[in-house]
Write an enzyme that holds these catalytic residues in place. Structure first.
Site, PDB file in Angstrom:
ATOM      1  N   HIS A  75       0.816  -1.232   0.000  1.00 55.11           N
ATOM      2  CA  HIS A  75       0.000   0.000   0.000  1.00 55.11           C
ATOM      3  C   HIS A  75       0.847   1.280   0.000  1.00 55.11           C
ATOM      4  O   HIS A  75       0.306   2.370  -0.183  1.00 55.11           O
ATOM      5  CB  HIS A  75      -0.917   0.049   1.227  1.00 55.11           C
ATOM      6  CG  HIS A  75      -1.942  -1.038   1.257  1.00 55.11           C
ATOM      7  ND1 HIS A  75      -2.820  -1.260   0.215  1.00 55.11           N
ATOM      8  CD2 HIS A  75      -2.236  -1.978   2.202  1.00 55.11           C
ATOM      9  CE1 HIS A  75      -3.611  -2.291   0.518  1.00 55.11           C
ATOM     10  NE2 HIS A  75      -3.268  -2.748   1.706  1.00 55.11           N
ATOM     11  N   ASP A 119      -2.661 -10.913  -2.033  1.00 58.29           N
ATOM     12  CA  ASP A 119      -3.173 -10.356  -0.771  1.00 58.29           C
ATOM     13  C   ASP A 119      -4.659  -9.996  -0.936  1.00 58.29           C
ATOM     14  O   ASP A 119      -5.117  -9.703  -2.042  1.00 58.29           O
ATOM     15  CB  ASP A 119      -2.361  -9.101  -0.428  1.00 58.29           C
ATOM     16  CG  ASP A 119      -2.673  -8.537   0.948  1.00 58.29           C
ATOM     17  OD1 ASP A 119      -1.936  -8.855   1.896  1.00 58.29           O
ATOM     18  OD2 ASP A 119      -3.668  -7.782   1.080  1.00 58.29           O
TER      19      ASP A 119
END
Ligand SMILES: [Zn+2]
Length: 348
Positions: free
Chosen positions: A126, A163
């Protein structure tokens, strides 16, 4: 038996974001304890972690941002984002996480090891050029890819991100760059909000971003089918020279943050598929890096199955799992992704 490397270091556990934060040092404690159990100990090559060079981190992140994170070193608490904080040891852990993955990539690409798994934290996918986000400080997988390109002159790298969450930072880093193909499956709509079907890359990078947004409830059969039907043909056509995997374990069926249904056996199937694709394209060169995963025991058991597969201690046949897929979940999804991506990939 094939030599499989692991990166482990106690310093990764010194990064701490508070007692109730799900991205906790306990995650690695459980994984490292599992590695020392009699059936696992001695089967893997321990790679020493080294901090990344600041200039390599700056291949992905702005210098002001790297300096901002460096300034948190030795400071008890710094707030960066609603989900992301640092303690005194976080900067060092984050440099070591990116550097540890680079060590693993170097050992695999040079042929010293067959494959490897960097068991590091904080996670990375992220983290943006200018911004910490979603438990991530530096984008480890992006730094690893840029480092590999710089050191080995690799012209095509595939990053697979299984993920639960979309790897917004990774996508943004490479979305205009055909030398890195980013392929992500993720729960959608969900945090961080990006990763829609029609996000396919920009400019010269058009077609080199593949997003597979998923509703909740996908399990082993659906995941393996999606990777078999979409990733395999795209990767075969792209012919990567190296495969990196953002391996998140928050798609585990008991994860507190996720709504997916993947079992440890499913992770073994996904790993075998990455290995098969890597075998076909690039002599088996595949390196995984730990992203999320918040059910401590589920993550431990799943990482164990992944490592057993990487080392050849088990050989799962992913094709056996495709029969478990619910066609009502995968049918229209596969059609939708193919309709978007078939302009770029003739084998789809
Ligand atoms: Zn995640």
């Amino acid at each position: 038996m094939k030599k499989t490397g692991i990166v482990r270091d106690k310093k990764y556990m010194e990064h701490w974001m508070g007692e109730y934060h799900p991205e906790s040092p306990t995650r690695l404690e459980a994984i490292y304890a599992m590695l020392d159990e009699p059936d696992m100990a001695g089967n893997f090559v321990n790679l020493p972690a080294r901090p990344a060079d600041k200039k390599d981190v700056m291949l992905v992140h702005a210098s002001q941002y790297v300096e901002r994170i460096e300034s948190t070193a030795g400071v008890e608490y710094t707030y960066l984002d609603p989900d992301t904080q640092t303690c005194a040891a976080s900067y060092d852990a984050a440099m070591l996480a990116a550097g540890g993955l680079c060590q693993a990539i170097g050992a695999v690409y040079s042929g010293e090891l067959h494959n490897a798994f960097a068991l590091v934290r904080p996670p990375g996918h992220h983290a943006e050029k200018f911004q910490a986000k979603g438990f991530c400080l530096f984008n480890n997988v992006a730094v690893g890819a840029r480092w590999a390109q710089k050191n080995f002159g690799i012209s095509r790298i595939l990053i697979v991100d299984w993920d639960l969450h979309h790897g917004n930072g990774t996508q943004h880093c490479f979305e205009e760059d055909p030398s890195v193909l980013y392929f992500s499956t993720h729960q959608y709509p969900y945090y961080p909000g990006s990763g829609a079907f029609d996000e396919v890359g920009r400019g010269k990078g058009r077609g080199f971003t593949v997003n597979v947004p998923l509703t909740i409830g996908h399990g082993d059969g659906e995941y393996v089918t999606i990777y078999q039907e979409l990733l395999r043909p795209i990767a075969t056509e792209y012919k990567p020279e190296l495969i990196l995997v953002s391996a998140g374990f928050d798609i585990y069926y008991g994860d507190p943050l996720g709504g997916m249904n993947v079992t440890p056996q499913g992770f073994a199937g996904l790993t075998r598929m990455m290995m098969d694709i890597a075998e076909r394209c690039c002599g088996g060169k595949v390196v995984l890096t730990l992203e999320g995963g918040y059910n401590i025991l589920g993550e431990r058991d799943s990482v164990k199955e992944v490592l057993r597969e990487l080392a050849g201690l088990s050989v799962t046949n992913p094709s056996d799992m495709t029969a478990l897929a619910n066609p009502e979940m995968t049918g229209s999804l596969l059609e939708r992704v193919k309709s978007v991506q078939s302009k770029y990939w003739k084998d789809l």
